[in-house]
Design an enzyme around this catalytic site. Structure first.
Site, PDB file in Angstrom:
ATOM      1  N   TRP A  25       0.814  -1.221   0.000  1.00 25.85           N
ATOM      2  CA  TRP A  25       0.000   0.000   0.000  1.00 25.85           C
ATOM      3  C   TRP A  25       0.842   1.263   0.000  1.00 25.85           C
ATOM      4  O   TRP A  25       0.302   2.369  -0.085  1.00 25.85           O
ATOM      5  CB  TRP A  25      -0.924   0.004   1.230  1.00 25.85           C
ATOM      6  CG  TRP A  25      -1.936  -1.095   1.241  1.00 25.85           C
ATOM      7  CD1 TRP A  25      -2.171  -2.022   0.259  1.00 25.85           C
ATOM      8  CD2 TRP A  25      -2.856  -1.390   2.296  1.00 25.85           C
ATOM      9  NE1 TRP A  25      -3.181  -2.872   0.644  1.00 25.85           N
ATOM     10  CE2 TRP A  25      -3.624  -2.511   1.890  1.00 25.85           C
ATOM     11  CE3 TRP A  25      -3.108  -0.827   3.544  1.00 25.85           C
ATOM     12  CZ2 TRP A  25      -4.626  -3.061   2.690  1.00 25.85           C
ATOM     13  CZ3 TRP A  25      -4.105  -1.378   4.339  1.00 25.85           C
ATOM     14  CH2 TRP A  25      -4.855  -2.488   3.914  1.00 25.85           C
ATOM     15  N   LYS A  26       2.131   1.136   0.165  1.00 26.84           N
ATOM     16  CA  LYS A  26       3.029   2.301   0.235  1.00 26.84           C
ATOM     17  C   LYS A  26       2.519   3.249   1.324  1.00 26.84           C
ATOM     18  O   LYS A  26       2.114   2.787   2.381  1.00 26.84           O
ATOM     19  CB  LYS A  26       3.154   2.973  -1.128  1.00 26.84           C
ATOM     20  CG  LYS A  26       3.424   1.976  -2.251  1.00 26.84           C
ATOM     21  CD  LYS A  26       3.825   2.631  -3.524  1.00 26.84           C
ATOM     22  CE  LYS A  26       3.895   1.601  -4.636  1.00 26.84           C
ATOM     23  NZ  LYS A  26       4.840   1.924  -5.666  1.00 26.84           N
ATOM     24  N   GLU A 110      11.850   2.130  -3.649  1.00 32.47           N
ATOM     25  CA  GLU A 110      11.542   3.457  -3.089  1.00 32.47           C
ATOM     26  C   GLU A 110      12.283   3.670  -1.771  1.00 32.47           C
ATOM     27  O   GLU A 110      12.678   4.792  -1.445  1.00 32.47           O
ATOM     28  CB  GLU A 110      10.016   3.612  -2.926  1.00 32.47           C
ATOM     29  CG  GLU A 110       9.339   3.756  -4.286  1.00 32.47           C
ATOM     30  CD  GLU A 110       7.856   3.407  -4.307  1.00 32.47           C
ATOM     31  OE1 GLU A 110       7.255   3.244  -3.229  1.00 32.47           O
ATOM     32  OE2 GLU A 110       7.303   3.298  -5.415  1.00 32.47           O
ATOM     33  N   GLY A 192       5.026   1.921 -10.716  1.00 28.29           N
ATOM     34  CA  GLY A 192       4.236   3.159 -10.699  1.00 28.29           C
ATOM     35  C   GLY A 192       4.207   3.879 -12.035  1.00 28.29           C
ATOM     36  O   GLY A 192       3.705   4.995 -12.127  1.00 28.29           O
ATOM     37  N   SER A 230       3.594  -2.096 -11.928  1.00 33.61           N
ATOM     38  CA  SER A 230       2.394  -1.742 -12.702  1.00 33.61           C
ATOM     39  C   SER A 230       1.516  -2.940 -13.049  1.00 33.61           C
ATOM     40  O   SER A 230       0.908  -2.977 -14.125  1.00 33.61           O
ATOM     41  CB  SER A 230       2.776  -0.962 -13.967  1.00 33.61           C
ATOM     42  OG  SER A 230       3.408   0.253 -13.624  1.00 33.61           O
ATOM     43  N   GLY A 251       1.437  -2.645  -6.220  1.00 41.50           N
ATOM     44  CA  GLY A 251       1.393  -1.346  -5.558  1.00 41.50           C
ATOM     45  C   GLY A 251       0.051  -0.669  -5.771  1.00 41.50           C
ATOM     46  O   GLY A 251      -0.948  -1.005  -5.133  1.00 41.50           O
ATOM     47  N   GLY A 252       0.009   0.285  -6.692  1.00 36.03           N
ATOM     48  CA  GLY A 252      -1.180   1.120  -6.911  1.00 36.03           C
ATOM     49  C   GLY A 252      -2.484   0.333  -7.015  1.00 36.03           C
ATOM     50  O   GLY A 252      -3.497   0.708  -6.408  1.00 36.03           O
TER      51      GLY A 252
END
Ligand code: PEP
Length: 268
Positions: A25-26, A110, A192, A230, A251-252
């Site tokens: 979820w960052k 990151e 991302g 992605s 991620g996103g």
């Protein structure tokens, strides 16, 4: 079972790599109710074929753990420090995660970017987590410039050698029927960006990765390797069917319950 002195050692069980889909979820979602709702939406997605996990930000770990209690969703930290405690402002140690989370991500690009982690530091983080009994999702992958210079294999080899290769062998081989270590191949240029790698690129990189694991004494065929970068509901088929891919670090798309569910289903 009785052990007879002098009898040949029991045969290793056949390696069966777990299929894993983990949502990173960052630094999201911004509000706690959204986080607990997202976690609850992940319950029931897993099956005998695929294990589901979520990695919320540190501040949401305990409430998310509460909302996942009794479910089969694994909970992960997004990073961990190599020391147990001390003057390390902003950090979380592996023993602190024990009892809250099942494991942790380490080496995310990151974190490497923002905290200056190199392979040696990522190795120390992974070792601390494994020593505490946590599962580790170990991220690595090349930058766009490195890929364009034709250095993808060399970068993967270096990251395995200087990272995973620096971890004590007994920690890496402590497989007790459940997985302890998964590796996420995450090309930085795909994270991302909305532009995932192709299935062929991922399979090629993962074949290199598994061969390099063998060179540092880790049975690459026994380690689950995930692809991250992605992955979405519309792109997941490309990876779910690709050679060597055991799951995804998402991620996103993991912030949208329906989309994450569709990604998990693709790996069932
Ligand atoms: C990630 O953060 O590990 C990741 C793969 O992000 P995204 O899916 O958004 O590219």
């Amino acid at each position: 079972m009785t052990n007879y002195r002098g009898a040949p050692p029991p045969e290793d069980p056949p390696h069966r790599r777990s299929r894993l889909v983990i949502g990173n979820w960052k630094m999201n979602p911004a509000q706690l109710p959204e986080a607990t709702a997202l976690a609850r939406a992940a319950t029931g997605l897993g099956s005998a074929a695929v294990t589901v996990g979520v990695a919320p930000p540190a501040a949401w770990l305990i409430p998310v753990a509460d909302s996942l209690r009794g479910s089969d969703v694994l909970l992960f930290g997004q990073d961990v420090h190599w020391e147990e405690k001390g003057a390390f402002t902003g950090q979380v140690s592996a023993p602190m995660l024990v009892g809250v989370a099942n494991g942790t991500i380490v080496g995310h690009s990151e974190v490497r970017r923002d905290q200056g982690d190199d392979d040696a530091r990522v190795a120390r983080k992974a070792a601390a987590a494994l020593r505490s009994g946590l599962r580790v999702v170990y991220c690595l992958g090349e930058s766009l410039e490195e890929r364009q210079r034709g250095e993808t294999d060399a970068v993967i080899a270096r990251q395995v050698r200087e990272g995973l290769g620096a971890i004590e062998k007994d920690l890496l081989s402590a497989l007790d029927g459940t997985w302890r270590l998964a590796v996420a191949y995450e090309p930085i240029w795909a994270i991302g960006s909305g532009v995932p790698a192709s299935g062929a690129q991922v399979s090629e990189a993962i074949a290199t990765l598994r061969a390099e694991l063998g060179r540092v004494g880790v049975d690459g065929e026994a380690v689950s390797v995930l692809y991250g970068g992605s992955v979405s509901a519309s792109s997941v088929a490309e990876f779910a069917g690709a050679d060597g891919v055991d799951g995804a670090l998402v991620g996103g798309a993991s912030l949208k319950a329906d989309e994450f569910a569709a990604i998990v289903r693709a790996f069932r």
